[in-house]
Design a protein around this motif. Structure first.
Motif, short mmCIF file in Angstrom:
data_model
loop_
_atom_site.label_atom_id
_atom_site.label_comp_id
_atom_site.label_asym_id
_atom_site.label_seq_id
_atom_site.Cartn_x
_atom_site.Cartn_y
_atom_site.Cartn_z
N ARG A 45 -6.39 10.11 -0.78
CA ARG A 45 -6.96 10.10 -2.12
C ARG A 45 -6.64 11.42 -2.81
O ARG A 45 -6.23 12.40 -2.16
CB ARG A 45 -8.47 9.91 -2.07
CG ARG A 45 -9.23 11.09 -1.47
CD ARG A 45 -10.73 10.83 -1.45
NE ARG A 45 -11.49 12.02 -1.05
CZ ARG A 45 -11.72 12.38 0.19
NH1 ARG A 45 -11.26 11.65 1.20
NH2 ARG A 45 -12.43 13.48 0.45
N THR A 83 0.36 11.54 -6.36
CA THR A 83 0.09 10.13 -6.63
C THR A 83 0.94 9.22 -5.77
O THR A 83 0.45 8.22 -5.21
CB THR A 83 0.33 9.81 -8.12
OG1 THR A 83 -0.49 10.66 -8.93
CG2 THR A 83 0.00 8.36 -8.43
N GLU A 84 2.21 9.55 -5.62
CA GLU A 84 3.10 8.74 -4.78
C GLU A 84 2.67 8.79 -3.32
O GLU A 84 2.68 7.76 -2.63
CB GLU A 84 4.54 9.24 -4.91
CG GLU A 84 5.54 8.40 -4.11
CD GLU A 84 6.97 8.92 -4.21
OE1 GLU A 84 7.88 8.19 -3.78
OE2 GLU A 84 7.16 10.05 -4.71
N TRP A 85 2.25 9.96 -2.86
CA TRP A 85 1.81 10.08 -1.48
C TRP A 85 0.57 9.22 -1.23
O TRP A 85 0.48 8.55 -0.19
CB TRP A 85 1.51 11.55 -1.15
CG TRP A 85 2.73 12.28 -0.68
CD1 TRP A 85 3.73 12.81 -1.44
CD2 TRP A 85 3.08 12.57 0.68
NE1 TRP A 85 4.68 13.40 -0.65
CE2 TRP A 85 4.30 13.27 0.65
CE3 TRP A 85 2.48 12.31 1.90
CZ2 TRP A 85 4.94 13.70 1.82
CZ3 TRP A 85 3.11 12.74 3.07
CH2 TRP A 85 4.31 13.42 3.03
N VAL A 86 -0.35 9.22 -2.15
CA VAL A 86 -1.56 8.40 -1.99
C VAL A 86 -1.18 6.92 -1.91
O VAL A 86 -1.66 6.18 -1.04
CB VAL A 86 -2.54 8.65 -3.16
CG1 VAL A 86 -3.66 7.61 -3.14
CG2 VAL A 86 -3.13 10.05 -3.07
N ALA A 87 -0.30 6.49 -2.79
CA ALA A 87 0.10 5.08 -2.83
C ALA A 87 0.81 4.67 -1.54
O ALA A 87 0.50 3.62 -0.95
CB ALA A 87 0.99 4.83 -4.04
N VAL A 88 1.77 5.46 -1.09
CA VAL A 88 2.55 5.11 0.10
C VAL A 88 1.69 5.16 1.36
O VAL A 88 1.76 4.28 2.22
CB VAL A 88 3.77 6.04 0.24
CG1 VAL A 88 4.50 5.79 1.55
CG2 VAL A 88 4.73 5.84 -0.93
N ASN A 146 -1.61 4.81 1.64
CA ASN A 146 -2.57 3.71 1.66
C ASN A 146 -1.88 2.37 1.90
O ASN A 146 -2.43 1.48 2.54
CB ASN A 146 -3.37 3.68 0.36
CG ASN A 146 -4.42 4.78 0.31
OD1 ASN A 146 -4.95 5.19 1.34
ND2 ASN A 146 -4.73 5.26 -0.88
N SER A 147 -0.66 2.24 1.39
CA SER A 147 0.11 1.02 1.64
C SER A 147 0.44 0.89 3.13
O SER A 147 0.34 -0.19 3.72
CB SER A 147 1.40 1.04 0.81
OG SER A 147 2.19 -0.10 1.09
#
Length: 215
Positions: free
Chosen positions: A155, A195-200, A202-203
């Motif tokens: 997050r 932001t990209e790190w959070v998305a990847v 969590n994915s």
């Protein structure tokens, strides 16, 4: 010169002499004040150091941190088998980041700092995310590796023990170690990467959870 003028001049000279004398005699007080301040700073530093050591002792039951996959082969580990949940081949990098490591705390308790195994040491950091997990290289401090199976979430946040940034200025990764959930805070040299790190992350975690449930 009139007697009054002479008297005034004499008084002025006397006052100047007294001021000079006071300046000289003040050195002892000033030195004493500086010594006292130095002792106070030393005491505060000592108390902080002892508190740090005491916290590390309380966290002595925290297991050793997993090493990165390249260091867990049978040959590198003196004939011992690889650590559970840590694959021998880390795979290709999904993301890479350089920045700073700002510390770790008990998950959800941003002031409960974890210092055992070097996790309390702030440092530069180089992060690499692969299918195997999150590799954290820290020049001048202890590296650590979080296997993919132990990642629990990511997050954006604004603070972690002893460090407060602008909203979203911190990438916080939650991971499991032993029976404890840990929040580790990182700040990229290019904050837009967060932001990209959070998305990847969590994915990856969601995919891993779904795969585990299907089995």
């Amino acid at each position: 010169m009139t007697p009054a003028t002479l008297l005034a001049a004499g008084l002025a000279t006397g006052l100047a002499a007294e001021e000079k004398s006071a300046t000289v005699t003040d050195w002892g007080g000033r030195i004493g004040w500086l010594v006292g301040l130095a002792l106070f700073v030393a005491l505060v530093y000592w108390l902080m150091r002892e508190g740090w050591k005491w916290r590390a002792t309380l966290q002595g039951d925290l297991p050793e941190l997993p090493a990165r996959p390249s260091a867990t082969t049978t040959l590198d580990r003196g004939g011992k088998p690889p650590l559970p949940g840590v694959p021998e081949d880390p795979g290709e990098a999904r993301l890479a980041m350089t920045g700073r490591y700002h510390g770790s705390t008990t998950a959800g308790q941003w002031l409960d700092r974890i210092v055992a195994h070097g996790l309390g040491t702030r440092s530069r950091a180089e992060l690499t995310l692969t299918d195997a997990g999150l590799d954290v290289v820290r020049p001048g401090a202890r590296d650590f590796f979080v296997p993919a199976a132990r990642l629990r979430g990511a997050r954006l946040d604004k603070g972690i023990a002893g460090k407060v940034l602008a909203e979203g200025g911190l990438l916080v990764v939650t991971w499991a170690h032993g029976d404890k959930l840990i929040d580790s805070g990182f700040r990229s040299d290019r904050a837009a990467e967060h932001t990209e790190w959070v998305a990847v992350l969590n994915s990856m975690i969601e995919a891993s959870t779904t795969e585990g449930a299907e089995r």
